[in-house]
Motif scaffolding. Structure first.
Motif: not given
Length: 615
Positions: A245-249, A272-278
């Motif tokens: 999740a951190l890498a995706a962010l 970005i928020v919508a694309g990260i499950d966390s």
């Protein structure tokens, strides 16, 4: 108790309250008989106030030498250095204690153990208890790869009991080629007598990713003979998902850098928020900037629904965003946390709240100020926010704020460049007009007109003044505002002297303005020239209003009274005001931190300056 200066009295009292008796306290071991002494507790302490240093190591040796067959000897340490404990144990002290008196039960257990009253749990029972209770997979294998023992918790084959798994191998527990890989890996470790430390292994089960961390080490008997392996397997899926999740962010945040405007920054942030499950639901509120437009809120993200948009949730999943919390975060500049009990907490209040957390209590939302740009809020429609989610949101907010800062600076640079371009165009027009006036005045002076030389000098002085003002304004974005009191009537007279025509200027002779004299004269000069261009014989009146002054004229105007861009360069060009004088007036006024407004009528114009200190 060997207590030379009374510093062990709290320990004695705590032990007596716990039922340890009888306790005899002495200043030195001399004279104490060996009979009935179960143990001796001495002191090791630095000097404190009027109390001298007590060398526990010296005391230990004296106690040991005093008895023919010494009882167990322990030292109560009042020093903070951990190295001192190691030093005392290395010297042969039976036990070292630093448990505070308030921990009576623990202190009592240490003394009972010292006195031989606390039975030691057999190692076999200790191992059995650990394997049964430990929440991770721990196992012991022999050299052939059979499970000699294993913990009750296991990541696989959980339907098997511990006794059922003992004696099995990986071939009975895992499918596919995994047993072969594990066997070859372990045989190689045994041959080299090496340790495998925290190897990360990944697999997919029912469409979900899973990760484990494996550690394996050789084990030996008392004679150093190699017996097999001991190992543990820890489920690190949660940590790996956080890492991803951190890498995706960070990866997604690169899109922020490429965003062209605030609108796109807001949209990318929510994407970005919508694309990260966390990350749960998010709402971004951007403040109005530079007086353009209104602050707007963009909502999105969430834990339910494929694209996780707030507006597409079911009614039960919707979030009623608390506007007050956004306004409070923006005003205070503090990060605010929404607790599950409905309260709104600052950082210190959150830490105090966490100290008293119950298992089912926590934070459900966060409001993070973005400098002067707005507020990013996250909130979960159900459950609590994990600490990692809050940390991830802090990182996102920092990235968004940095991009907004950069974009604001780029806009400022662009505006500065546009301003310089406008100044070059308008300033050159003003200077050419004045140069023509000066040249005409010089020609008249050469022809013998008495006042022509003075007019030429006044015009050249205005050119110098205007050039200085424009250069300062273009370079710094502001002008010298000055603290001196300038007579409004005198400034108007000076400005009128540089204007061709028969203007009549009527100014309030009792008013003074707090300003830089040259700046005030230049503003009035630009206005007077604009009037003279429309009617060289016009009448101009200057008077005082609340917090400012006004300038009116009776010259015909070409301005549209309903236009909203009277002070913009584009209006000057399309309306016939080609010299851009009104735009120049607005820029000079803004640089002086004045507010300027205009009223245009067929019979003339009225321009008001506010935010001016007038006496």
């Amino acid at each position: 108790m060997v207590d030379p200066d009374g510093r062990l009295e709290p320990i004695t009292e705590a032990l007596e309250l716990a039922g340890i008796e009888p306790i005899r306290s002495v200043e030195r071991p001399a004279g104490v008989p060996r009979s009935n002494v179960a143990a001796v507790l001495g002191i090791d302490a630095p000097a404190s106030g009027t109390l001298p240093k007590q060398d526990g190591l010296d005391l230990f040796r004296r106690v040991r030498d005093h008895f023919d067959s010494p009882p167990p000897i322990a030292l109560y340490v009042l020093r903070s250095e951990r190295t001192r404990i190691n030093e005392l144990l290395d010297a042969g002290v039976d036990d070292v204690i630093r448990v505070p008196p308030k921990r009576e039960a623990l202190l009592t257990a240490r003394i009972e153990r010292l006195c031989g009253l606390d039975p030691v749990e057999p190692p076999e029972q200790q191992l059995e208890s650990m394997l049964e209770s430990y929440p991770e997979t721990v196992y012991i294998k022999d050299r052939e790869g059979r499970f000699v023992n294993i913990s009750g918790h296991s990541l696989d084959n959980r339907e098997m009991t511990r006794p059922q798994r003992v004696g099995l191998t990986d071939y009975e527990l895992f499918p596919g080629d995994l047993p072969d890989r594990l066997y070859e890996e372990e045989q190689e470790l045994l041959a080299r007598e090496e340790t495998l430390f925290e190897k990360i292994e990944h697999w997919v089960e029912d469409g979900d990713d899973h990760w484990v961390s494996t550690t394996k080490a050789p084990r030996y008997d008392a004679d150093g003979e190699l017996l097999g392996l001991v190992g543990d397997v820890r489920d690190v899926t949660h940590l790996k998902r956080q890492e991803h999740a951190l890498a995706a962010l960070h990866q997604a945040s690169r899109r922020l850098i490429r965003a062209d405007d605030r609108e796109e920054i807001a949209a990318v942030t929510i994407d970005i928020v919508a694309g990260i499950d966390s990350l749960p639901a998010a709402r971004l509120v951007l403040d109005a900037e530079d007086g353009e437009g209104d602050g707007r809120a963009v909502e999105g993200g969430g834990e339910t629904g494929e694209d996780k948009r707030i507006e597409e949730r079911s009614e039960n999943g919707e979030i009623a965003w608390d506007e007050t919390s956004f306004e409070r975060a923006a005003t205070s500049g503090e990060t605010l946390y929404l607790a599950d009990d409905g309260s709104v907490l600052t950082g210190p209040q959150r830490r105090e709240y966490e100290d008293t957390w119950m298992p089912d209590r926590g934070v459900v939302g966060v409001r993070l100020p973005l400098g002067e740009h707005g507020v990013l809020g996250i909130e979960t429609p159900e459950g609590l926010l994990e600490p990692f989610t809050i940390e991830l949101t802090h990182i996102l907010a920092a990235n968004v704020e940095a991009v907004l800062d950069r974009q604001r600076q780029e806009r400022r640079v662009t505006r500065q460049a546009d301003r310089i371009e406008q100044f070059a165009r308008i300033g050159s027009h003003e200077l050419r007009n004045n140069l023509q006036i000066a040249m005409g005045a010089v020609e008249r002076a050469l022809a013998g007109e008495d006042e022509a030389g003075e007019q030429a000098l006044a015009t050249l002085e205005r050119m110098d003044r205007l050039t200085s003002q424009l250069m300062t304004l273009a370079r710094t974005g502001s002008m010298v505002r000055g603290n001196g009191q300038v007579d409004l009537s005198e400034a108007a007279g000076t400005a009128a002297e540089s204007i061709d025509g028969d203007l009549t200027v009527l100014a309030d002779t009792s008013a003074t303005v707090q300003a830089d004299p040259d700046a005030l004269v230049e503003v009035l000069s630009v206005l007077f020239r604009n009037v003279a261009d429309r009617d060289p014989a016009a009448t101009i009146e200057i008077g005082v209003i609340d917090e400012g002054f006004y300038v009116t004229d009776d010259a015909p105007t070409r301005l549209d009274p309903d236009a909203s861009d009277l002070f913009e360069p584009v209006y000057s060009e399309t309306s016939g005001e080609s010299d851009g004088s009104l735009y120049l007036v607005s820029v000079l006024a803004e640089a002086l931190d004045w507010e300027v407004s205009i009223t245009a009528e067929d019979s003339g114009t009225r321009i008001a300056f506010e935010g001016v200190v007038v006496d």
